[in-house]
Design an enzyme around this catalytic site. Structure first.
Site, PDB file in Angstrom:
ATOM      1  N   HIS A 168     -66.558   1.317   1.829  1.00  0.00           N
ATOM      2  CA  HIS A 168     -65.115   1.055   1.822  1.00  0.00           C
ATOM      3  C   HIS A 168     -64.460   1.285   3.174  1.00  0.00           C
ATOM      4  O   HIS A 168     -63.265   1.054   3.334  1.00  0.00           O
ATOM      5  CB  HIS A 168     -64.402   1.852   0.718  1.00  0.00           C
ATOM      6  CG  HIS A 168     -64.739   3.294   0.681  1.00  0.00           C
ATOM      7  ND1 HIS A 168     -64.057   4.217   1.397  1.00  0.00           N
ATOM      8  CD2 HIS A 168     -65.697   3.967   0.007  1.00  0.00           C
ATOM      9  CE1 HIS A 168     -64.573   5.406   1.170  1.00  0.00           C
ATOM     10  NE2 HIS A 168     -65.572   5.296   0.344  1.00  0.00           N
TER      11      HIS A 168
ATOM     12  N   HIS B  55     -62.305   7.275  10.577  1.00  0.00           N
ATOM     13  CA  HIS B  55     -62.598   5.997   9.930  1.00  0.00           C
ATOM     14  C   HIS B  55     -61.360   5.109  10.046  1.00  0.00           C
ATOM     15  O   HIS B  55     -60.287   5.585  10.415  1.00  0.00           O
ATOM     16  CB  HIS B  55     -62.964   6.226   8.455  1.00  0.00           C
ATOM     17  CG  HIS B  55     -61.842   6.816   7.679  1.00  0.00           C
ATOM     18  ND1 HIS B  55     -61.666   8.168   7.533  1.00  0.00           N
ATOM     19  CD2 HIS B  55     -60.786   6.241   7.061  1.00  0.00           C
ATOM     20  CE1 HIS B  55     -60.565   8.393   6.846  1.00  0.00           C
ATOM     21  NE2 HIS B  55     -60.002   7.228   6.542  1.00  0.00           N
TER      22      HIS B  55
ATOM     23  N   HIS C 197     -58.929   1.635   8.459  1.00  0.00           N
ATOM     24  CA  HIS C 197     -58.494   0.770   7.357  1.00  0.00           C
ATOM     25  C   HIS C 197     -57.982  -0.509   8.002  1.00  0.00           C
ATOM     26  O   HIS C 197     -57.274  -0.453   9.002  1.00  0.00           O
ATOM     27  CB  HIS C 197     -57.372   1.436   6.556  1.00  0.00           C
ATOM     28  CG  HIS C 197     -57.763   2.754   5.951  1.00  0.00           C
ATOM     29  ND1 HIS C 197     -58.197   2.892   4.653  1.00  0.00           N
ATOM     30  CD2 HIS C 197     -57.788   4.001   6.488  1.00  0.00           C
ATOM     31  CE1 HIS C 197     -58.470   4.168   4.410  1.00  0.00           C
ATOM     32  NE2 HIS C 197     -58.229   4.870   5.511  1.00  0.00           N
TER      33      HIS C 197
ATOM     34  N   HIS D 150     -57.849   6.940  11.046  1.00  0.00           N
ATOM     35  CA  HIS D 150     -57.639   8.285  10.521  1.00  0.00           C
ATOM     36  C   HIS D 150     -58.651   9.249  11.114  1.00  0.00           C
ATOM     37  O   HIS D 150     -59.857   9.032  10.982  1.00  0.00           O
ATOM     38  CB  HIS D 150     -57.779   8.288   8.985  1.00  0.00           C
ATOM     39  CG  HIS D 150     -56.669   7.573   8.298  1.00  0.00           C
ATOM     40  ND1 HIS D 150     -56.769   7.054   7.031  1.00  0.00           N
ATOM     41  CD2 HIS D 150     -55.401   7.303   8.720  1.00  0.00           C
ATOM     42  CE1 HIS D 150     -55.616   6.486   6.701  1.00  0.00           C
ATOM     43  NE2 HIS D 150     -54.775   6.619   7.702  1.00  0.00           N
TER      44      HIS D 150
ATOM     45  N   THR E 112     -55.876   9.006   0.806  1.00  0.00           N
ATOM     46  CA  THR E 112     -55.415   7.676   0.397  1.00  0.00           C
ATOM     47  C   THR E 112     -56.442   6.956  -0.481  1.00  0.00           C
ATOM     48  O   THR E 112     -56.236   5.799  -0.842  1.00  0.00           O
ATOM     49  CB  THR E 112     -55.094   6.796   1.621  1.00  0.00           C
ATOM     50  OG1 THR E 112     -56.298   6.566   2.357  1.00  0.00           O
ATOM     51  CG2 THR E 112     -54.058   7.449   2.521  1.00  0.00           C
ATOM     52  N   THR E 113     -57.549   7.630  -0.776  1.00  0.00           N
ATOM     53  CA  THR E 113     -58.550   7.088  -1.708  1.00  0.00           C
ATOM     54  C   THR E 113     -58.813   8.130  -2.786  1.00  0.00           C
ATOM     55  O   THR E 113     -58.527   9.309  -2.595  1.00  0.00           O
ATOM     56  CB  THR E 113     -59.875   6.773  -0.997  1.00  0.00           C
ATOM     57  OG1 THR E 113     -60.451   7.996  -0.514  1.00  0.00           O
ATOM     58  CG2 THR E 113     -59.689   5.803   0.161  1.00  0.00           C
TER      59      THR E 113
END
Ligand code: B30
Ligand code: ZN
Length: 262
Positions: free
Chosen positions: A68, A94, A96, A121, A203-204
């Site tokens: 992801h 990581h 997004h 992030h 956020t996950t």
């Protein structure tokens, strides 16, 4: 249970995360839309002091496609020593990002409703109080994440060349590779003085409400081609293009967003 969570497709898309992960339906969730006219200037917020973010040679940093996102595990010598309520040790970073459909943009936080191209992030845990990320991740004072926006520009950002080229080596979910040289500071904007601060969550899933967020106002610029490579190279757990890995803005509820600048 059994099915893995997703952003947009299948039975456990982001609307349904709270069914399996109760915290995802909480009142301090991330990301949020940052409305400039509603932020509160806090003149006492100090600039962050980051140590160990410069070039590290002969390291052994794992870069992973976790299905992801793409993640780089960071050395514990990277720390935030001032400007936050405690000392925080880096764990991983990581990104997004978006895709090529309706809206190419894929940042998680939005500013006045505007979504940047992508978002970085840098994840840290409170190492004054906890011994590991795992111990800290579900504690209200456990984590601090630094968030940076990406915008697209005309010039290649050469500090990202290795990272972008390495994406090809972790194309499939579960793949990883070792990186020997890393300079995180060079991958950030020069100006770190202007930021927003608020209390939120992962956020996950499992969306623990454990993150003190610092969202920087100055974006990082990548070339159009660099952004396109980020958006089109990796594959997810179902072997489909890994894109649009962002969560929609969550209600602010009774929280206040502070800023370091007027
Ligand atoms: S974020 O910065 O709020 N996007 C995690 C860390 C930071 C954020 C979100 C999640 C995290 O550590 N999640 C638990 C670990 N993951 C495994 C992983 O390394 O990547 C479990 C999982 O989701 O199923 Cu992903
Ligand atoms: Zn993230």
């Amino acid at each position: 249970a059994g099915v893995h969570w997703t952003y947009k497709e299948g039975s456990l898309d982001q609307i349904h995360w709270p069914d399996e992960y109760p915290s995802c339906g909480g009142r301090k969730q991330s990301p949020i839309d940052i409305q400039r006219r509603n932020v509160q200037f806090n003149p006492h917020m100090l600039q962050l002091e980051m140590t160990g973010y410069g070039e590290v040679k002969n390291g052994n940093f794992l870069m992973i496609n976790n299905g992801h996102s793409v993640q780089i595990n960071l050395p514990s010598t990277m720390k935030i020593t001032k400007g936050l309520p405690a000392c925080y040790t880096a764990v991983q970073m990581h990104l997004h990002w978006g895709g090529w459909d309706l809206e190419a943009s894929g940042a998680e936080h939005t500013v006045d409703g505007i979504r940047y191209m992508a978002e970085l992030h840098v994840v840290h845990y409170n190492s004054d109080k906890y011994n590991s990320f795992d111990e800290a991740k579900d504690k209200s004072d456990g984590l601090a994440v630094l968030a940076f926006f990406y915008e697209d520009g005309h010039f290649e950002n050469t500090y990202y060349s290795d990272f972008i080229n390495n994406l090809e080596n972790v194309k499939y979910a579960g793949q990883s590779m070792n990186i020997s040289t890393l300079n995180v500071r060079s991958m950030l904007p020069e100006n770190l003085a202007h930021f927003f601060r608020y209390e939120g969550s992962l956020t996950t899933p499992p969306c623990y409400e454990s993150i003190l967020w610092t969202v920087f106002d100055t974006p990082i610029t990548l070339s159009h081609n660099q952004i396109r490579k980020l958006e089109s190279t990796l594959m997810d757990l179902e072997n489909k293009t890994l894109w649009n890995d962002y969560r929609m803005a969550q209600p602010l509820n009774d929280r206040v967003v502070e800023s370091s600048f007027l």
